[in-house]
Structure formats: structure tokens, C-alpha cells
Design a protein around this motif. Structure first.
Motif, PDB file in Angstrom:
ATOM      1  N   SER A  19     -30.521  39.335  63.156  1.00 46.59           N
ATOM      2  CA  SER A  19     -29.307  39.735  62.447  1.00 46.59           C
ATOM      3  C   SER A  19     -28.513  40.793  63.200  1.00 46.59           C
ATOM      4  CB  SER A  19     -29.667  40.255  61.047  1.00 46.59           C
ATOM      5  OG  SER A  19     -30.253  39.237  60.263  1.00 46.59           O
ATOM      6  N   THR A  20     -29.212  41.714  63.875  1.00 46.17           N
ATOM      7  CA  THR A  20     -28.502  42.780  64.583  1.00 46.17           C
ATOM      8  C   THR A  20     -27.676  42.216  65.736  1.00 46.17           C
ATOM      9  OG1 THR A  20     -30.458  43.198  65.982  1.00 46.17           O
ATOM     10  CG2 THR A  20     -30.233  44.504  63.968  1.00 46.17           C
ATOM     11  N   ILE A  21     -28.203  41.199  66.407  1.00 48.33           N
ATOM     12  CA  ILE A  21     -27.464  40.582  67.518  1.00 48.33           C
ATOM     13  C   ILE A  21     -26.230  39.854  66.995  1.00 48.33           C
ATOM     14  CG2 ILE A  21     -27.596  38.848  69.347  1.00 48.33           C
ATOM     15  CD1 ILE A  21     -30.563  39.501  69.634  1.00 48.33           C
ATOM     16  N   VAL A  22     -26.400  39.092  65.909  1.00 52.26           N
ATOM     17  CA  VAL A  22     -25.270  38.369  65.329  1.00 52.26           C
ATOM     18  C   VAL A  22     -24.207  39.345  64.832  1.00 52.26           C
ATOM     19  CG1 VAL A  22     -24.534  36.790  63.503  1.00 52.26           C
ATOM     20  CG2 VAL A  22     -26.698  36.395  64.685  1.00 52.26           C
ATOM     21  N   ARG A  37     -20.119  29.783  59.984  1.00 56.07           N
ATOM     22  CA  ARG A  37     -20.449  28.720  60.925  1.00 56.07           C
ATOM     23  C   ARG A  37     -21.800  28.965  61.587  1.00 56.07           C
ATOM     24  NH1 ARG A  37     -14.115  28.461  62.976  1.00 56.07           N
ATOM     25  NH2 ARG A  37     -13.399  27.419  61.066  1.00 56.07           N
ATOM     26  N   ILE A  38     -22.071  30.206  61.967  1.00 58.15           N
ATOM     27  CA  ILE A  38     -23.383  30.532  62.536  1.00 58.15           C
ATOM     28  C   ILE A  38     -24.479  30.265  61.512  1.00 58.15           C
ATOM     29  CG2 ILE A  38     -24.826  32.397  63.440  1.00 58.15           C
ATOM     30  CD1 ILE A  38     -22.258  33.654  64.561  1.00 58.15           C
ATOM     31  N   SER A  39     -24.221  30.638  60.261  1.00 55.59           N
ATOM     32  CA  SER A  39     -25.202  30.399  59.203  1.00 55.59           C
ATOM     33  C   SER A  39     -25.465  28.904  59.026  1.00 55.59           C
ATOM     34  CB  SER A  39     -24.694  31.007  57.887  1.00 55.59           C
ATOM     35  OG  SER A  39     -25.663  30.876  56.861  1.00 55.59           O
ATOM     36  N   SER A  40     -24.428  28.097  59.067  1.00 58.88           N
ATOM     37  CA  SER A  40     -24.600  26.644  58.942  1.00 58.88           C
ATOM     38  C   SER A  40     -25.374  26.075  60.125  1.00 58.88           C
ATOM     39  CB  SER A  40     -23.233  25.964  58.840  1.00 58.88           C
ATOM     40  OG  SER A  40     -22.566  26.338  57.657  1.00 58.88           O
ATOM     41  N   ILE A  41     -25.122  26.620  61.304  1.00 60.46           N
ATOM     42  CA  ILE A  41     -25.842  26.180  62.500  1.00 60.46           C
ATOM     43  C   ILE A  41     -27.334  26.449  62.340  1.00 60.46           C
ATOM     44  CG2 ILE A  41     -26.204  26.663  64.961  1.00 60.46           C
ATOM     45  CD1 ILE A  41     -23.120  27.187  65.066  1.00 60.46           C
ATOM     46  N   TYR A  42     -27.676  27.629  61.825  1.00 62.27           N
ATOM     47  CA  TYR A  42     -29.095  27.959  61.653  1.00 62.27           C
ATOM     48  C   TYR A  42     -29.726  27.166  60.506  1.00 62.27           C
ATOM     49  CZ  TYR A  42     -30.008  31.384  65.227  1.00 62.27           C
ATOM     50  OH  TYR A  42     -30.253  31.981  66.448  1.00 62.27           O
ATOM     51  N   ASP A  43     -28.970  26.894  59.447  1.00 63.68           N
ATOM     52  CA  ASP A  43     -29.508  26.027  58.392  1.00 63.68           C
ATOM     53  C   ASP A  43     -29.859  24.657  58.974  1.00 63.68           C
ATOM     54  OD1 ASP A  43     -29.321  27.927  56.441  1.00 63.68           O
ATOM     55  OD2 ASP A  43     -27.395  27.231  55.652  1.00 63.68           O
ATOM     56  N   PHE A  44     -28.978  24.150  59.834  1.00 61.49           N
ATOM     57  CA  PHE A  44     -29.235  22.889  60.520  1.00 61.49           C
ATOM     58  C   PHE A  44     -30.488  23.003  61.389  1.00 61.49           C
ATOM     59  CE2 PHE A  44     -28.572  20.586  64.582  1.00 61.49           C
ATOM     60  CZ  PHE A  44     -28.592  19.280  64.123  1.00 61.49           C
ATOM     61  N   GLY A  45     -30.606  24.122  62.126  1.00 67.99           N
ATOM     62  CA  GLY A  45     -31.766  24.336  62.985  1.00 67.99           C
ATOM     63  C   GLY A  45     -33.070  24.405  62.208  1.00 67.99           C
ATOM     64  N   ILE A  46     -33.039  25.067  61.046  1.00 72.39           N
ATOM     65  CA  ILE A  46     -34.244  25.159  60.202  1.00 72.39           C
ATOM     66  C   ILE A  46     -34.660  23.773  59.719  1.00 72.39           C
ATOM     67  CG2 ILE A  46     -35.121  26.018  57.997  1.00 72.39           C
ATOM     68  CD1 ILE A  46     -33.344  28.519  58.460  1.00 72.39           C
ATOM     69  N   ALA A  47     -33.661  22.985  59.287  1.00 73.28           N
ATOM     70  CA  ALA A  47     -33.964  21.633  58.805  1.00 73.28           C
ATOM     71  C   ALA A  47     -34.547  20.756  59.908  1.00 73.28           C
ATOM     72  CB  ALA A  47     -32.693  20.995  58.230  1.00 73.28           C
ATOM     73  N   LYS A  48     -34.159  21.022  61.148  1.00 72.78           N
ATOM     74  CA  LYS A  48     -34.628  20.228  62.285  1.00 72.78           C
ATOM     75  C   LYS A  48     -35.892  20.810  62.920  1.00 72.78           C
ATOM     76  CE  LYS A  48     -31.459  16.994  62.514  1.00 72.78           C
ATOM     77  NZ  LYS A  48     -31.786  15.563  62.431  1.00 72.78           N
ATOM     78  N   GLY A  49     -36.419  21.901  62.368  1.00 66.79           N
ATOM     79  CA  GLY A  49     -37.613  22.507  62.935  1.00 66.79           C
ATOM     80  C   GLY A  49     -37.359  23.267  64.218  1.00 66.79           C
ATOM     81  N   ARG A  50     -36.115  23.658  64.446  1.00 65.95           N
ATOM     82  CA  ARG A  50     -35.765  24.365  65.680  1.00 65.95           C
ATOM     83  C   ARG A  50     -35.488  25.844  65.422  1.00 65.95           C
ATOM     84  NH1 ARG A  50     -31.171  20.338  67.898  1.00 65.95           N
ATOM     85  NH2 ARG A  50     -30.994  21.898  69.560  1.00 65.95           N
ATOM     86  N   ALA A  51     -35.583  26.259  64.189  1.00 62.90           N
ATOM     87  CA  ALA A  51     -35.410  27.662  63.813  1.00 62.90           C
ATOM     88  C   ALA A  51     -36.247  27.921  62.570  1.00 62.90           C
ATOM     89  CB  ALA A  51     -33.944  27.980  63.549  1.00 62.90           C
ATOM     90  N   ILE A  52     -36.550  29.189  62.332  1.00 67.77           N
ATOM     91  CA  ILE A  52     -37.375  29.546  61.173  1.00 67.77           C
ATOM     92  C   ILE A  52     -36.558  30.309  60.142  1.00 67.77           C
ATOM     93  CG2 ILE A  52     -39.366  30.894  60.400  1.00 67.77           C
ATOM     94  CD1 ILE A  52     -40.704  30.279  63.035  1.00 67.77           C
ATOM     95  N   THR A  53     -35.745  31.243  60.611  1.00 65.11           N
ATOM     96  CA  THR A  53     -34.931  32.046  59.701  1.00 65.11           C
ATOM     97  C   THR A  53     -33.460  31.932  60.078  1.00 65.11           C
ATOM     98  OG1 THR A  53     -35.214  34.011  61.082  1.00 65.11           O
ATOM     99  CG2 THR A  53     -36.794  33.687  59.290  1.00 65.11           C
ATOM    100  N   ASN A  54     -32.606  32.369  59.153  1.00 59.26           N
ATOM    101  CA  ASN A  54     -31.154  32.329  59.352  1.00 59.26           C
ATOM    102  C   ASN A  54     -30.642  33.762  59.501  1.00 59.26           C
ATOM    103  OD1 ASN A  54     -28.367  32.135  59.151  1.00 59.26           O
ATOM    104  ND2 ASN A  54     -28.433  30.499  57.643  1.00 59.26           N
ATOM    105  N   PRO A  55     -30.388  34.228  60.732  1.00 55.77           N
ATOM    106  CA  PRO A  55     -30.003  35.626  60.932  1.00 55.77           C
ATOM    107  C   PRO A  55     -28.604  35.975  60.442  1.00 55.77           C
ATOM    108  CG  PRO A  55     -29.849  34.424  63.001  1.00 55.77           C
ATOM    109  CD  PRO A  55     -30.463  33.491  62.008  1.00 55.77           C
ATOM    110  N   ALA A  56     -27.788  34.968  60.121  1.00 52.09           N
ATOM    111  CA  ALA A  56     -26.419  35.236  59.656  1.00 52.09           C
ATOM    112  C   ALA A  56     -26.308  35.239  58.140  1.00 52.09           C
ATOM    113  CB  ALA A  56     -25.457  34.205  60.244  1.00 52.09           C
ATOM    114  N   ALA A  57     -27.337  34.744  57.456  1.00 50.23           N
ATOM    115  CA  ALA A  57     -27.241  34.559  56.005  1.00 50.23           C
ATOM    116  C   ALA A  57     -27.046  35.872  55.263  1.00 50.23           C
ATOM    117  CB  ALA A  57     -28.484  33.832  55.490  1.00 50.23           C
ATOM    118  N   SER A  58     -27.645  36.936  55.736  1.00 52.97           N
ATOM    119  CA  SER A  58     -27.623  38.213  55.009  1.00 52.97           C
ATOM    120  C   SER A  58     -26.459  39.113  55.388  1.00 52.97           C
ATOM    121  CB  SER A  58     -28.936  38.962  55.269  1.00 52.97           C
ATOM    122  OG  SER A  58     -29.076  39.259  56.657  1.00 52.97           O
ATOM    123  N   LEU A  59     -25.559  38.638  56.246  1.00 54.05           N
ATOM    124  CA  LEU A  59     -24.509  39.514  56.785  1.00 54.05           C
ATOM    125  C   LEU A  59     -23.208  39.462  55.998  1.00 54.05           C
ATOM    126  CD1 LEU A  59     -24.964  38.896  60.617  1.00 54.05           C
ATOM    127  CD2 LEU A  59     -25.929  40.722  59.206  1.00 54.05           C
TER     128      LEU A  59
END
Length: 431
Positions: free
Chosen positions: A144-147, A169-191
Motif C-alpha cells: 500500500s505504501t508504494i501505491v 484501476r489498480i484495485s481492479s487489476i489486483y482483484d483480477f490478479g487474486i482471482a487468477k492466483g497471481r496476487a494474494i492481497t489488494n494494496p490499493a483497496a484500503s487507500l
């Protein structure tokens, strides 16, 4: 606390048992004698249990070091299990799956359902504001700090709404990544609440008197811009369609039009396909409809001039550097901005100008009040008319619409320069 000797002496007893150390660390011994380290802790108000490895592969000292590191993560508000998964996945993916790769995969999936204008805006915004900072970073290494630091750069130049759109848009990208098993958390969701508040929404500026409309047209006609952009601006003013529709207008969408003027063009009509209308104004597939735009002779004159510059393109108003593309998304907006019109009139404002002035005109001239006709001309769904009813009347009243378009053109172009002169004059004017 446990000792190495106790760990080595822990053998099978016929049933599973546990040997506790400290700070939630324990050695679990199965009924078969398998020994594994577990760390029990609380996170988010819930009790959680993390497996640290087997003994003796993971020694007592190593288990305590892992447990100590977990405690530090908990102090930082991070879940040790999530962070462990992140580390494993990051190690597996290494630098192969960067944020830009994930973002472009997400974009490829979403693009077909977006209108072209929005799709271009999305990828251009990521390329302009995000990829330089985040593009080459592994997906799992971004927190989250980087984003936030990246988004605050956008905020610093005053683009608050853009920063919020980029976060989405970053949050949507990470939601997509989580669904695809390419990410675990969404660093933009809490911002969303960390960014500066969006400014209150405002209406786009538009002139509402015919005299001012003529002055605006004179400024854009004589501006320092390419002929295609200025022709696009005049066509936009004459037809009062959405800027995106004009930008993506194609030659094959125009019927009964002779660019050479050998035969009459008094029946020319521009038909915007239903698919474009669905994308442009968000209609459902079952509510989409073709949008016919009867063209005044003045609008046809603009098209004949545009033909001189873009006859080899599929687009009426083609790009400056490539005829295979339409003019850039911001070409018209930048034209109005450079000419000092931002607080007076924007490209989209021609729709409000047309609606206001023409509604007043029909009343003042004793003609039938035509709110339904004017709504149809603007591709609005008239009040009280359902999409299903509109499907049957969408091509109706064409002659009345052409007549009103002609009246509007005559009012607007009173005293205007000939369309052939657009692009030749370089003198700036001001209101």
C-alpha cells in the motif's frame, strides 16, 4: 520453555500431543511420531495457526526466529500467514510477473466491454502515471505504501479525480490478479480514504446565447491547430453530438454523401451503429439502437473539407501522425484549453448550447415546442419514453430533425468564416 533435548526425545505415544515453548510456539507430535512446529496467534480478532516446518529440519532456534519475525509482522498490522504466502508466490514468480504484465492482461480482458474512448483513457492513464513507478515491480512486492506514493505524485499536480480513478484501476487489476492466483492481497483497496477528497462535481461550462456561441466558433475556427481538429470542432458544434462519437466517426457510417459534390447531398445522414451507442451512453444490449443524425448542408460542407485530409482513412477526423487512427482523445479539449475557453465552453458543452438555444428559439418563433425532437437529436431518451418505444421511433421525425439542424447551422454560422478557410488563418481571437 523447550530444550533441544526435549524436542529430540519427543516420540510417538499412540495419540497426538503438543509441547509448548513460548509466545504461541509449540511442537506438535502426531500419533505416528511426525513432529512439526506451529505458531498460534490472533489477527483481526481471530485465532490463527501457522505451520513453520518440521523438526529436525527446522531447529528449535530457527522456529523461535520465525516466531519472532511473525510477532514483528503482527506489530506492523500484517498477517504472518498472508505474508508467508506472498513470499512463496513472489519467490516463484520472481520478476517474471510484473505489475505491467498483470495490468495489460487485465486490460485485454476488460477492453471488449468498454467503449473505445474509455478503453483508450484507461491504458493511456496507466502508461502515463503508473507504469514508470510500478510497471517493472513484481506483483507480489507492491504494498500500500508504494501505491500511495505513486498516487500522491498525481495528487501533487492537482489531478485529484485522476488519482482516485487510478486507485480504482489498480484495485481492479489486483482483484483480477487474486482471482487468477497471481496476487494474494489488494494494496490499493484500503487507500480510498487516504487520498485527498474529490472536489465537488460541477457542470461543464457552455454558452447559452447564440451571440456567444458564434464568438466561440470564430475562436476555434481561427485557432492555431491542424485543419482536421478545427473541422472536427465545427462539425461537433453543428451536430451537437458527443465528442467521442465525432472522434470515432467513420466514412462508412455516412449515407447519401458525395465528397466531390457532383450530386446533391441534401439527404446525407450519419448513422451511429447501435453497438457504438450502447458503449457511448451505457445502454444494455437489448436497449441499444442506431442513432441517425440528419446532416445540414453546413455539416456536409465540413465533411467535404475533411475528405481532403482523410480520404485514405476509415475515420472522418483522422490522427495528425497516422491516418489509421482517429484524432487523439484530447485534441478538442486541448484546442479549447489553449484558446482560453475552459471556463466558457468545452467540447461537450455544445450539446447544452444547442438544447438551450433551440428550445428558446422554437418558443420565440411560435413554432411547436419540440423537446422530444431535440432529445432525439441529442441521442437522449425523451422523458416518458421507454427504450422499447424508442426502438420503434428512433428513425422517426428525420425531416423535422434535419430542418432544426439547418436552422441551428444558419444561426450559428451567421458571420462565420467559410469552411474552406479553416486551417488557413492563424490569428488568435478572444472574447
Amino acid at each position: 520453555m523447550l530444550t533441544d533435548a526435549q524436542c529430540k526425545a519427543a516420540k510417538a505415544r499412540g495419540k497426538a500431543y503438543k509441547l509448548s515453548d513460548a509466545h504461541g510456539l509449540r511442537l506438535d507430535v502426531s500419533k505416528t511420531g511426525h513432529r512439526s512446529w506451529r505458531h498460534k496467534y490472533r489477527y483481526g480478532g481471530k485465532e490463527k495457526l501457522r505451520t513453520l516446518g518440521t523438526f529436525p529440519e527446522v531447529t528449535l532456534k530457527q522456529a523461535r526466529d520465525i516466531c519472532k519475525a511473525d510477532k514483528q509482522l503482527l506489530k506492523e498490522g500484517k498477517d504472518p500467514i498472508t505474508e508467508a504466502k506472498r513470499a512463496v508466490l513472489a519467490h516463484r514468480l520472481a520478476a517474471k510477473d510484473t505489475f505491467e504484465i498483470l495490468a495489460r492482461d487485465w486490460y485485454a480482458k476488460e477492453q471488449p466491454r468498454w467503449k473505445p474512448v474509455h478503453a483508450a483513457d484507461v491504458i493511456e492513464s496507466l502508461e502515463r502515471d503508473i507504469f514508470d513507478d510500478l510497471g517493472s515491480l513484481p506483483v507480489m512486492s507492491i504494498d500500500s505504501t508504494i501505491v500511495l506514493a505513486t498516487l500522491q505524485k498525481v495528487e501533487a499536480r492537482g489531478a485529484i479525480e485522476t488519482a482516485h480513478r487510478l486507485r480504482q484501476r489498480i484495485s481492479s487489476i489486483y482483484d483480477f490478479g487474486i482471482a487468477k492466483g497471481r496476487a494474494i492481497t489488494n494494496p490499493a483497496a484500503s487507500l480510498v480514504k487516504v487520498l485527498r477528497a474529490k472536489p465537488p462535481s460541477r457542470r461543464w461550462p457552455a454558452v447559452t446565447k447564440i451571440g456567444k456561441a458564434r464568438e466561440v466558433l470564430a475562436i476555434t475556427d481561427g485557432a492555431e491547430a491542424t485543419p482536421v481538429v478545427k473541422l472536427g470542432s465545427r462539425f461537433l458544434a453543428l451536430t451537437s453530438q458527443r465528442p467521442g462519437m465525432v472522434r470515432w466517426m467513420r466514412w462508412d457510417e455516412i449515407e447519401d454523401f458525395d465528397p466531390e459534390g457532383v450530386r446533391p447531398n441534401d439527404g446525407a445522414i450519419w448513422t451511429v451503429p447501435a453497438q457504438k451507442m450502447k458503449q457511448e451512453i451505457g445502454l444494455r444490449e437489448d436497449g441499444a439502437f442506431d442513432h441517425p443524425v440528419p446532416l445540414s448542408s453546413a455539416a456536409v460542407d465540413v465533411l467535404r473539407q475533411a475528405w481532403l485530409f482523410s480520404a485514405g482513412s476509415e475515420y472522418v477526423f483522422c490522427g495528425q501522425h497516422s491516418i489509421v487512427k482517429p484524432m487523439s482523445e484530447n485534441a478538442l479539449s486541448y484546442l479549447y484549453l489553449r484558446e482560453g475557453l475552459r471556463k466558457l465552453q468545452v467540447p461537450h458543452g455544445w450539446r447544452a448550447s444547442f438544447s438551450t438555444i433551440m428550445n428558446e428559439w422554437v418558443i420565440e418563433n411560435g413554432g411547436p415546442r419540440d423537446p422530444l425532437i431535440l432529445d432525439l437529436m441529442l441521442a437522449h431518451i425523451p422523458i416518458g419514453i421507454s427504450p422499447s418505444e424508442l426502438r420503434y421511433m428512433r428513425a422517426g421525425f428525420l425531416e423535422r430533425r434535419r430542418k432544426l439542424a439547418t436552422i441551428w447551422a444558419e444561426m450559428l454560422l451567421d458571420g462565420a468564416c467559410p469552411v474552406e478557410a479553416i486551417g488557413q488563418g492563424r490569428r488568435r481571437r478572444s472574447i
